[in-house]
Design an enzyme around this catalytic site. Structure first.
Site, short mmCIF file in Angstrom:
data_model
loop_
_atom_site.label_atom_id
_atom_site.label_comp_id
_atom_site.label_asym_id
_atom_site.label_seq_id
_atom_site.Cartn_x
_atom_site.Cartn_y
_atom_site.Cartn_z
N LYS A 86 -5.79 -5.48 3.88
CA LYS A 86 -6.64 -4.33 3.57
C LYS A 86 -7.67 -4.67 2.49
O LYS A 86 -7.36 -5.33 1.50
CB LYS A 86 -5.74 -3.18 3.09
CG LYS A 86 -6.48 -1.99 2.51
CD LYS A 86 -5.52 -0.87 2.16
CE LYS A 86 -6.23 0.25 1.43
NZ LYS A 86 -5.36 1.42 1.23
N LYS A 113 1.57 9.59 -5.48
CA LYS A 113 0.19 9.25 -5.15
C LYS A 113 -0.74 10.44 -5.39
O LYS A 113 -0.43 11.57 -5.05
CB LYS A 113 0.10 8.82 -3.68
CG LYS A 113 -1.30 8.52 -3.20
CD LYS A 113 -1.29 8.10 -1.74
CE LYS A 113 -2.71 7.80 -1.24
NZ LYS A 113 -2.73 7.34 0.17
N ASP A 168 0.84 -1.20 0.00
CA ASP A 168 0.00 0.00 0.00
C ASP A 168 0.88 1.25 0.00
O ASP A 168 1.65 1.47 0.93
CB ASP A 168 -0.89 -0.01 1.25
CG ASP A 168 -2.04 0.97 1.18
OD1 ASP A 168 -2.19 1.61 0.13
OD2 ASP A 168 -2.79 1.08 2.15
N ASP A 169 0.79 2.04 -1.06
CA ASP A 169 1.53 3.30 -1.17
C ASP A 169 3.04 3.12 -1.35
O ASP A 169 3.81 4.06 -1.12
CB ASP A 169 1.31 4.19 0.06
CG ASP A 169 -0.05 4.87 0.07
OD1 ASP A 169 -0.96 4.39 -0.63
OD2 ASP A 169 -0.22 5.86 0.80
N ASP A 196 -0.24 -0.75 -4.98
CA ASP A 196 -1.50 -0.29 -5.58
C ASP A 196 -1.34 1.01 -6.37
O ASP A 196 -2.14 1.30 -7.25
CB ASP A 196 -2.61 -0.15 -4.52
CG ASP A 196 -2.22 0.74 -3.36
OD1 ASP A 196 -1.07 1.23 -3.30
OD2 ASP A 196 -3.09 0.95 -2.47
N HIS A 197 -0.31 1.79 -6.07
CA HIS A 197 0.00 3.03 -6.81
C HIS A 197 1.32 3.56 -6.28
O HIS A 197 2.00 2.89 -5.49
CB HIS A 197 -1.12 4.07 -6.67
CG HIS A 197 -1.55 4.29 -5.26
ND1 HIS A 197 -0.77 4.93 -4.33
CD2 HIS A 197 -2.69 3.94 -4.60
CE1 HIS A 197 -1.40 4.97 -3.17
NE2 HIS A 197 -2.56 4.37 -3.30
N HIS A 238 1.57 2.33 4.14
CA HIS A 238 0.72 3.52 4.23
C HIS A 238 1.01 4.25 5.55
O HIS A 238 1.22 3.62 6.58
CB HIS A 238 -0.75 3.08 4.18
CG HIS A 238 -1.72 4.17 3.86
ND1 HIS A 238 -1.97 5.22 4.72
CD2 HIS A 238 -2.52 4.37 2.79
CE1 HIS A 238 -2.88 6.01 4.18
NE2 HIS A 238 -3.23 5.52 3.00
N HIS A 247 -10.88 -2.10 1.74
CA HIS A 247 -11.14 -0.72 1.26
C HIS A 247 -12.03 -0.68 0.02
O HIS A 247 -11.88 0.19 -0.85
CB HIS A 247 -9.82 0.02 0.99
CG HIS A 247 -9.95 1.50 1.19
ND1 HIS A 247 -8.93 2.39 0.90
CD2 HIS A 247 -10.97 2.26 1.67
CE1 HIS A 247 -9.31 3.61 1.18
NE2 HIS A 247 -10.55 3.57 1.64
N CYS A 294 -6.03 4.56 -3.52
CA CYS A 294 -6.27 3.17 -3.13
C CYS A 294 -7.55 2.55 -3.71
O CYS A 294 -7.50 1.55 -4.42
CB CYS A 294 -6.31 3.06 -1.61
SG CYS A 294 -4.82 3.68 -0.79
#
Length: 584
Positions: A137, A370, A38-39, A345-346, A293, A139, A78
């Site tokens: 996660k 992001k 994540d991130d 994810d990014h 994150h 989301h 996300c």
């Protein structure tokens, strides 16, 4: 040999052939482990050029498998990026976009979420006999009409098992040390409220039935005390820590609020247990990290171990956990029969800071991060595949690929059928990964910021060029900065973006950092590229069917009735993971 003997022999041979074919079919269905950070910035990994953060286990996937160097997320935040990953479709097709400032589901108690008519890769493989699970996660929403309907729970999208966080990490989820005292005091206050309430009811009933004699003033005092304590207790519940930072196993809340620093360790244990339960296979596990994150909750064992503060510590802890997952696969004898995929994810969150300390990732040579859906730093992500004996080791692919490609790739691996009643934007990567083809099936990719298209890329067949056309770019703040530090996340429309007419053009094969826009004076193909991409964009827009926006103001607005609670609302405190140890 008699006729009967011949018939028996032929029947036996037919049985053996069918058994062998059936066994081969099962053997051709690998276990699938999809790991998503994540991130995480693409520049945070050793295999993508970082020489100061230690990521040996993730780097081993590149050495032992295939590394994608132009792997693209379908969104730079996300919720929409993950919906595209799950479905193989641009988020705008499923309505996982907005027309306003909110770009992710926020907070947890909103009715929006991934529409249940969408088909995920878990749906596809489950139909092929796979056991499916997601750990970490989610989301993608949780409730629709009331707090326990779980209409957007992972079980609605093909996942047999879920353990993790239905929402996402954010600042309140890793409280400062004083919050531990607050939580303990609040728990005791609630116990006192219960005791005083029981006493007041007992005295009232006893007095009304003339079983005991006490003054009404004492009972009134107790009622006032209950009200005062309840107000004090409930007022602390305005924090999102209580309502959004929770962990669930299946449909039950196990921690409210969660202990974020230990969550990663427990999730790895859950994953290893999943491997053990389903070792006979086939299985698919989507391991969705809470790392990295912000606020980067990290165990004491890793705090201070990196050269890049808390963020670097968190990345190295994540790599350690990846090592535990890979070791478990090996220990169970599943290494050669398991495809492992790792991605983010990014891009890394450049604006995530605590004072002057960076809490977001590094995106290498790529501009932006992001929230920036056009610049490469927001959408170019790691992509690592390992499947010993089936995929070449140490191969690097420079062709454009997408996180949306996972659904059709998983379908091909499992024998599933890609949905034919809707547009699927992803492509099966197996021929490219195995070297059977040399070029990506993605001639064009489109880059959205919520429902607004910011950029598009064109990779002509039999050409080294990767053209990138920008129609909208964010305005960095303050002037001269390379991110949006004043708004904390770049915006998609309005006064904080620049609309380009004519659009900006870059050739990523020559200028991957997007530093010098091309013009008709500097690029002979300028007019051809601009017109070709414009035509492709027009055709793409024709394929978009309007749907309800799940991240818009109506469905992405908090409702008290949707707040999750492990007790009787609003008395929502629980820790069913007490005593769970560390795997270090």
């Amino acid at each position: 040999m008699t006729l009967r003997g011949c018939v028996v022999s032929l029947s036996w041979m037919w049985f053996l052939v069918n058994m062998a074919q059936s066994q081969r079919a099962e053997d051709d269905k690998p276990n699938i482990v999809l790991i998503m950070a994540d991130d995480l910035g693409i520049g945070d990994l050793g295999c993508y050029g970082n020489d100061t953060i230690r990521t040996p286990h993730i780097d081993s996937l590149a050495r032992e498998g295939v590394q994608l160097n132009q792997n693209i997320a379908a969104a730079s935040v996300c919720t929409p990026s993950r919906s595209a990953f799950l479905t193989g479709r641009y988020p705008i097709r499923s309505g996982m976009v907005s027309n306003g400032i909110k770009r992710v589901l926020n907070p947890l108690g909103v009715p929006g979420g991934l529409p249940t008519n969408e088909t995920t890769f878990a749906d596809l493989v489950k139909r092929q006999g796979y056991s499916t699970g997601i750990i970490g996660k989610w989301h993608q929403g949780l409730n629709c009409r009331f707090r326990n309907d779980h209409c957007h729970h992972p079980s609605k999208y093909g996942f047999d098992y879920f353990y993790g966080m239905p929402f996402t990490l954010f600042e309140p989820c890793w409280p400062d040390p004083s919050r531990d005292t607050e939580l303990a005091v609040n728990h005791k206050v609630w116990l006192i409220v219960q005791l005083v309430l029981v006493a007041a009811l007992t005295l009232t009933v006893g007095k009304l039935r003339r079983l005991i004699w006490v003054p009404w003033s004492l009972i009134l005092f107790m009622v006032l005390l209950i009200c005062l304590l309840s107000y004090s207790w409930l007022s602390s519940y305005t924090s999102s820590l209580y309502w959004d930072c929770i962990l669930m196993r299946e449909h039950k809340i196990t921690e409210q609020p969660m202990k974020a620093a230990r969550a990663g360790s427990i999730m790895v244990k859950e994953a290893i247990s999943f491997f053990e339960r389903h070792r006979e296979g086939p299985f698919l596990l989507f391991y969705s990290f809470l790392h990295v994150h912000s606020p980067c909750p990290t165990t004491k064992d890793f705090i201070g171990t990196s050269k890049h503060g808390l963020y670097g510590d968190n990345v190295e802890e994540m790599d350690f956990y990846v090592g535990k997952l890979l070791a478990a696969i090996d220990d169970l004898g599943l290494r050669n029969h398991t495809l492992v995929f790792f991605a983010s994810d990014h891009g890394g969150h450049l604006e995530a800071r605590l004072g002057h300390t960076q809490l977001g990732g590094w995106n290498g040579i790529y501009k932006g991060g992001k929230g920036m859906s056009g610049w490469e730093g927001g959408i170019r992500v790691p992509g690592l595949f390992r499947w010993p004996g089936k995929l070449p080791a140490g191969k690097v692919i420079e062709e454009p690929t997408s996180l949306m490609d996972i659904l059709p790739t998983v379908a091909a691996l499992s024998g599933g059928i890609v949905p034919e009643d809707r547009v699927i934007d992803g492509r099966n990567l197996m021929p490219l990964l195995q070297g059977k083809v040399q070029h990506s099936e993605h001639e064009f990719l489109f880059h959205y910021c919520t429902k607004f298209l910011h950029a598009a890329r064109w990779h002509p067949k039999n050409s080294e060029a990767v053209w990138k056309v920008h129609y909208v770019t964010p305005i960095f703040q303050p002037p001269g900065a390379q991110a949006c530090y004043e708004t904390l996340l770049c915006q998609c429309a309005g006064e904080n973006v620049t609309y380009h007419d004519p659009p900006l053009l870059f050739d990523l094969s020559r200028d991957p950092s997007e530093s010098t826009p091309l013009t008709s004076d500097t690029e002979p193909l300028y007019d051809l590229v601009i017109s070709t991409v414009a035509d492709a964009l027009m055709e793409h827009k024709k394929s978009i069917t309007p749907v309800e926006l799940q991240l818009g103001p109506e469905l992405n607005h908090e409702r008290v009735s949707l707040k999750s609670c492990c007790g009787v609302f609003p008395f929502c405190l629980c820790d069913k993971e007490e005593g769970e140890g560390n795997i270090l």
